[in-house]
Design a protein around this motif. Sequence first.
Motif, PDB file in Angstrom:
ATOM      1  N   THR A  43      35.318  16.043 -12.065  1.00  0.00           N
ATOM      2  CA  THR A  43      34.058  15.890 -11.352  1.00  0.00           C
ATOM      3  C   THR A  43      34.073  16.755 -10.097  1.00  0.00           C
ATOM      4  O   THR A  43      35.017  16.689  -9.311  1.00  0.00           O
ATOM      5  N   ILE A  44      33.048  17.563  -9.930  1.00  0.00           N
ATOM      6  CA  ILE A  44      32.941  18.431  -8.760  1.00  0.00           C
ATOM      7  C   ILE A  44      31.654  18.096  -8.018  1.00  0.00           C
ATOM      8  O   ILE A  44      30.551  18.338  -8.514  1.00  0.00           O
ATOM      9  N   ASN A  45      31.785  17.501  -6.832  1.00  0.00           N
ATOM     10  CA  ASN A  45      30.631  17.252  -5.964  1.00  0.00           C
ATOM     11  C   ASN A  45      30.418  18.490  -5.109  1.00  0.00           C
ATOM     12  O   ASN A  45      31.284  18.882  -4.323  1.00  0.00           O
ATOM     13  N   LEU A  46      29.297  19.122  -5.257  1.00  0.00           N
ATOM     14  CA  LEU A  46      29.032  20.403  -4.616  1.00  0.00           C
ATOM     15  C   LEU A  46      28.748  20.284  -3.118  1.00  0.00           C
ATOM     16  O   LEU A  46      28.364  19.205  -2.638  1.00  0.00           O
ATOM     17  N   PRO A  47      28.926  21.378  -2.375  1.00  0.00           N
ATOM     18  CA  PRO A  47      28.650  21.363  -0.934  1.00  0.00           C
ATOM     19  C   PRO A  47      27.188  21.006  -0.660  1.00  0.00           C
ATOM     20  O   PRO A  47      26.304  21.274  -1.473  1.00  0.00           O
ATOM     21  N   GLN A  48      26.986  20.421   0.511  1.00  0.00           N
ATOM     22  CA  GLN A  48      25.640  20.080   0.983  1.00  0.00           C
ATOM     23  C   GLN A  48      24.876  19.224  -0.036  1.00  0.00           C
ATOM     24  O   GLN A  48      23.649  19.286  -0.127  1.00  0.00           O
ATOM     25  N   LYS A  49      25.606  18.448  -0.787  1.00  0.00           N
ATOM     26  CA  LYS A  49      25.027  17.513  -1.759  1.00  0.00           C
ATOM     27  C   LYS A  49      24.027  18.196  -2.698  1.00  0.00           C
ATOM     28  O   LYS A  49      22.942  17.694  -2.979  1.00  0.00           O
ATOM     29  N   GLN A  50      24.438  19.373  -3.197  1.00  0.00           N
ATOM     30  CA  GLN A  50      23.553  20.159  -4.057  1.00  0.00           C
ATOM     31  C   GLN A  50      23.627  19.764  -5.530  1.00  0.00           C
ATOM     32  O   GLN A  50      22.897  20.321  -6.355  1.00  0.00           O
ATOM     33  N   GLY A  51      24.482  18.820  -5.839  1.00  0.00           N
ATOM     34  CA  GLY A  51      24.583  18.383  -7.225  1.00  0.00           C
ATOM     35  C   GLY A  51      26.017  18.134  -7.633  1.00  0.00           C
ATOM     36  O   GLY A  51      26.947  18.273  -6.829  1.00  0.00           O
ATOM     37  N   ILE A  52      26.187  17.770  -8.892  1.00  0.00           N
ATOM     38  CA  ILE A  52      27.514  17.425  -9.401  1.00  0.00           C
ATOM     39  C   ILE A  52      27.732  18.094 -10.762  1.00  0.00           C
ATOM     40  O   ILE A  52      26.857  18.053 -11.634  1.00  0.00           O
TER      41      ILE A  52
ATOM     42  N   PHE B 129      38.509  26.179  -3.468  1.00  0.00           N
ATOM     43  CA  PHE B 129      37.277  26.541  -2.758  1.00  0.00           C
ATOM     44  C   PHE B 129      37.015  25.654  -1.540  1.00  0.00           C
ATOM     45  O   PHE B 129      36.071  25.906  -0.790  1.00  0.00           O
ATOM     46  N   GLU B 130      37.821  24.631  -1.343  1.00  0.00           N
ATOM     47  CA  GLU B 130      37.529  23.620  -0.321  1.00  0.00           C
ATOM     48  C   GLU B 130      37.355  24.220   1.069  1.00  0.00           C
ATOM     49  O   GLU B 130      36.481  23.804   1.835  1.00  0.00           O
ATOM     50  N   GLU B 131      38.181  25.195   1.420  1.00  0.00           N
ATOM     51  CA  GLU B 131      38.111  25.765   2.765  1.00  0.00           C
ATOM     52  C   GLU B 131      36.821  26.531   3.009  1.00  0.00           C
ATOM     53  O   GLU B 131      36.477  26.837   4.160  1.00  0.00           O
ATOM     54  N   HIS B 132      36.095  26.841   1.942  1.00  0.00           N
ATOM     55  CA  HIS B 132      34.841  27.579   2.070  1.00  0.00           C
ATOM     56  C   HIS B 132      33.617  26.654   1.976  1.00  0.00           C
ATOM     57  O   HIS B 132      32.492  27.151   1.929  1.00  0.00           O
ATOM     58  N   CYS B 133      33.860  25.343   1.963  1.00  0.00           N
ATOM     59  CA  CYS B 133      32.767  24.384   1.752  1.00  0.00           C
ATOM     60  C   CYS B 133      32.758  23.314   2.832  1.00  0.00           C
ATOM     61  O   CYS B 133      33.731  23.144   3.569  1.00  0.00           O
TER      62      CYS B 133
ATOM     63  N   SER C 214      30.516  29.377  -0.299  1.00  0.00           N
ATOM     64  CA  SER C 214      30.308  30.277   0.836  1.00  0.00           C
ATOM     65  C   SER C 214      30.531  31.731   0.445  1.00  0.00           C
ATOM     66  O   SER C 214      31.375  32.055  -0.391  1.00  0.00           O
ATOM     67  N   SER C 215      29.780  32.627   1.045  1.00  0.00           N
ATOM     68  CA  SER C 215      29.899  34.058   0.761  1.00  0.00           C
ATOM     69  C   SER C 215      31.282  34.606   1.126  1.00  0.00           C
ATOM     70  O   SER C 215      31.647  35.712   0.740  1.00  0.00           O
ATOM     71  N   LYS C 216      32.072  33.837   1.874  1.00  0.00           N
ATOM     72  CA  LYS C 216      33.420  34.275   2.222  1.00  0.00           C
ATOM     73  C   LYS C 216      34.327  34.320   0.989  1.00  0.00           C
ATOM     74  O   LYS C 216      35.325  35.025   0.967  1.00  0.00           O
ATOM     75  N   LYS C 217      33.964  33.545  -0.017  1.00  0.00           N
ATOM     76  CA  LYS C 217      34.759  33.514  -1.237  1.00  0.00           C
ATOM     77  C   LYS C 217      34.059  34.394  -2.273  1.00  0.00           C
ATOM     78  O   LYS C 217      33.205  33.950  -3.032  1.00  0.00           O
ATOM     79  N   LYS C 218      34.429  35.671  -2.311  1.00  0.00           N
ATOM     80  CA  LYS C 218      33.710  36.626  -3.148  1.00  0.00           C
ATOM     81  C   LYS C 218      34.419  36.955  -4.461  1.00  0.00           C
ATOM     82  O   LYS C 218      33.859  37.622  -5.310  1.00  0.00           O
ATOM     83  N   ASP C 219      35.669  36.540  -4.599  1.00  0.00           N
ATOM     84  CA  ASP C 219      36.455  36.950  -5.756  1.00  0.00           C
ATOM     85  C   ASP C 219      36.547  35.854  -6.825  1.00  0.00           C
ATOM     86  O   ASP C 219      37.571  35.671  -7.457  1.00  0.00           O
TER      87      ASP C 219
END
Length: 197
Positions: free
Chosen positions: A117-126, A99-103, A180-185
């Motif tokens: 451990t997954i640090n979410l985009p825009q520092k939305q949580g872990i 998913f990295e390319e979409h974040c 990101s909405s680009k990753k829909k699948d």
Amino acid sequence: MSGFIMLKHIKHLNLQYFIKNLPQLSHIMFMEPSYSLQIYHKYSYEYKNGNSNCDDRTHKNLQNYKFKCNSNQKNKEEFNYPSISEETLLALAEYFESFEEHCDSNYDVTYSDGVLTINLPQKQGIYVINKQAPNRQIWLSSPISGPKRYDLVNGIKWVYASDGVSMHELLNKEIPTFISSKKKDIDFTILPFGGKS
């Protein structure tokens, strides 16, 4: 009470209700077989001591329940936890990395010593997903739904006993919120031990 019946409620049920709902109780027998056997012995004792109105057919159903509990206890003890848990977490790590390319740059995935451990985009949580070897479980901490403990059920998926939802199903529901909405699948259930394998 219908659908998935939680263990903490079962010990308060009368014998007739217990027998009537045996098909539903089977959902929890694999996850907590030792406690399920305690429940069996409680109601079997009531039957043998004449403290209930159940007939021989009901007692036979109790015997079948005991057999399933014993079988599930054996299955839980015998499955290869180190190998299956490692395969599960490695597959999750690789999928999250895709998913990295979409974040944005804040998104980060690390896996080490049984802890993902997954640090979410825009520092939305872990998210933290880790092995719990003593209990033969996988534990997950979500910034949305909080902590959960998963048991391997029927050798195909990790399920949370309190709601019957698998770990991969939960991730299917929550992760698209952050990606990101680009990753829909997005479909975690296609991964090893996600329910479809």
